[in-house]
Design a protein around this motif. Structure first.
Motif, PDB file in Angstrom:
ATOM      1  N   ASP A 172      16.411 -53.970 -20.871  1.00 35.95           N
ATOM      2  CA  ASP A 172      16.561 -52.838 -21.212  1.00 35.95           C
ATOM      3  C   ASP A 172      17.917 -52.707 -22.127  1.00 35.95           C
ATOM      4  O   ASP A 172      18.042 -51.941 -23.452  1.00 35.95           O
ATOM      5  N   LYS A 173      19.120 -53.451 -21.682  1.00 41.06           N
ATOM      6  CA  LYS A 173      20.265 -53.618 -22.795  1.00 41.06           C
ATOM      7  C   LYS A 173      19.853 -54.326 -23.976  1.00 41.06           C
ATOM      8  O   LYS A 173      20.451 -54.158 -25.140  1.00 41.06           O
ATOM      9  N   HIS A 176      18.542 -52.008 -26.479  1.00 41.13           N
ATOM     10  CA  HIS A 176      19.644 -51.179 -27.336  1.00 41.13           C
ATOM     11  C   HIS A 176      20.284 -51.874 -28.214  1.00 41.13           C
ATOM     12  O   HIS A 176      20.704 -51.403 -29.243  1.00 41.13           O
ATOM     13  N   VAL A 190      12.647 -49.892 -28.073  1.00 44.06           N
ATOM     14  CA  VAL A 190      12.753 -49.236 -26.961  1.00 44.06           C
ATOM     15  C   VAL A 190      12.560 -50.110 -25.762  1.00 44.06           C
ATOM     16  O   VAL A 190      11.540 -50.854 -26.004  1.00 44.06           O
ATOM     17  N   ASN A 241      14.953 -41.625 -33.697  1.00 41.75           N
ATOM     18  CA  ASN A 241      15.778 -40.837 -33.047  1.00 41.75           C
ATOM     19  C   ASN A 241      15.922 -41.442 -31.640  1.00 41.75           C
ATOM     20  O   ASN A 241      16.681 -40.981 -30.883  1.00 41.75           O
ATOM     21  N   ARG A 242      14.875 -42.098 -31.018  1.00 47.46           N
ATOM     22  CA  ARG A 242      14.633 -42.635 -29.790  1.00 47.46           C
ATOM     23  C   ARG A 242      14.911 -44.046 -29.796  1.00 47.46           C
ATOM     24  O   ARG A 242      15.253 -44.693 -28.817  1.00 47.46           O
ATOM     25  N   THR A 243      15.191 -44.713 -30.952  1.00 55.54           N
ATOM     26  CA  THR A 243      15.610 -46.188 -30.906  1.00 55.54           C
ATOM     27  C   THR A 243      16.735 -46.681 -30.110  1.00 55.54           C
ATOM     28  O   THR A 243      17.878 -45.878 -30.135  1.00 55.54           O
ATOM     29  N   GLN A 245      16.845 -46.740 -26.668  1.00 54.24           N
ATOM     30  CA  GLN A 245      16.863 -45.931 -25.464  1.00 54.24           C
ATOM     31  C   GLN A 245      15.970 -46.640 -24.667  1.00 54.24           C
ATOM     32  O   GLN A 245      15.008 -47.305 -24.893  1.00 54.24           O
ATOM     33  N   VAL A 246      16.390 -46.455 -23.096  1.00 59.22           N
ATOM     34  CA  VAL A 246      15.315 -46.561 -22.294  1.00 59.22           C
ATOM     35  C   VAL A 246      14.727 -45.388 -21.663  1.00 59.22           C
ATOM     36  O   VAL A 246      15.254 -44.306 -21.387  1.00 59.22           O
ATOM     37  N   LEU A 247      13.418 -45.525 -21.894  1.00 60.61           N
ATOM     38  CA  LEU A 247      12.426 -44.335 -21.746  1.00 60.61           C
ATOM     39  C   LEU A 247      11.716 -44.414 -20.412  1.00 60.61           C
ATOM     40  O   LEU A 247      11.062 -45.379 -20.306  1.00 60.61           O
ATOM     41  N   VAL A 278      22.301 -45.087 -19.843  1.00 55.87           N
ATOM     42  CA  VAL A 278      22.738 -44.525 -21.299  1.00 55.87           C
ATOM     43  C   VAL A 278      23.959 -45.616 -21.844  1.00 55.87           C
ATOM     44  O   VAL A 278      25.026 -45.719 -21.126  1.00 55.87           O
TER      45      VAL A 278
END
Length: 285
Positions: A172-173, A176, A190, A241-243, A245-247, A278
């Motif tokens: 996840d990190k 980011h 993502v 705009n989502r790059t 992020q964890v979705l 976040v």
């Protein structure tokens, strides 16, 4: 992004990787599928890279099987050298390969489980970094693209113990931080949290202890669901705009109008498993 997309899905002999590869293949993409299993019976669960690739082709895409051990960096490098030679670009990379030790779901504290659980930090966390490393020049050359790390709520809640949790939190990190590096080239990264999946492994668990899974199977996601979500993300004009992020896959599906097989809409597990992290917007080179 071209309609004739070039895609690499790692760990696609079975399970989530196979489902993702099939869903992306149905869009007409050329999908490279990696895995170690060449013949039925080589692994405890059914599935091979050749079977996955063949089904992709039958569904209208082009499946390319690649027998590959993600513990071997040289094999990963050779995979992308081949993609470069044949296509000169890459549109989507899905980092899904994960070593799943037999003791992963065994009850008890971590010190009562074998150290082999750390294998999932090698094929999982580390392999996602290595695969992205060798894929990066192809994505950058394309001037656009998408990297997806498959993950789960285990990145923030206790799930299967600290080795599994550390691996999921790490990818996840990683999504980011890689997004920061890729942004100038319009490449999005993502991490997607999947819910309970109806895979070969979970079907075996359902059969072994039906009572333990009462009610869960009805809301579980098919292995193809995340692939449909990835396809929708790749087509989304707001992707950048989502790059980083964890979705939650089920929530993005609702937003983008994605259905699972048989028209189902799997629910988000946020209410009882928690929120995605976040991350800080600070950048220190």
């Amino acid at each position: 992004m071209s309609s004739e997309r070039i895609v690499v899905v790692t760990g696609a002999s079975r399970g989530a990787g196979k489902g993702i590869a099939l869903a992306l293949g149905e869009t007409g993409a050329t999908v490279y599928v990696t895995g170690r299993t060449q013949h039925e019976g080589d692994a405890p669960l059914p599935g091979t890279v050749f079977a996955t690739a063949g089904e992709i082709t039958r569904r209208g895409g082009r499946g390319v099987p690649v027998v590959l051990d993600h513990r071997d960096d040289a094999q990963v490098e050779a995979l992308f050298a081949g993609v470069r030679e044949k296509h000169g670009r890459l549109d989507i990379l899905v980092n899904n390969a994960l070593a799943v030790p037999d003791a992963l779901t065994r009850k008890g504290p971590f010190w009562e489980k074998p150290l082999s659980l750390l294998d999932l930090l090698d094929v999982g966390m580390r392999s996602s970094y290595v695969t992205s490393y060798y894929a990066a020049p192809l994505l950058v050359a394309n001037g656009a693209g998408l990297v997806v790390n498959t993950s789960s709520f285990g990145g923030t809640c206790y799930m299967h113990g600290p080795a599994y949790g550390a691996g999921k939190a790490a990818v996840d990190k990683m999504a980011h931080d890689m997004a920061v590096d890729f942004r100038p080239w319009n490449v999005a990264v993502v991490s997607i949290w999947m819910g309970l999946l109806v895979t070969e492994r979970t079907l075996a668990a359902f059969a072994a202890d039906p009572g333990a899974y009462d009610g869960l199977a009805a809301t579980a996601e098919s292995p193809e669901f995340t692939g449909r979500v990835i396809d929708a993300l790749a087509r989304d004009p707001e992707l950048m705009n989502r790059t980083g992020q964890v979705l939650i896959g089920a929530e993005i599906a609702q937003e983008l109008g994605v259905e699972d097989t048989q028209g189902r809409r799997p629910p988000s597990h946020r209410p009882f498993l928690g929120d995605p992290p976040v991350f800080s917007a600070a950048v220190i080179d």
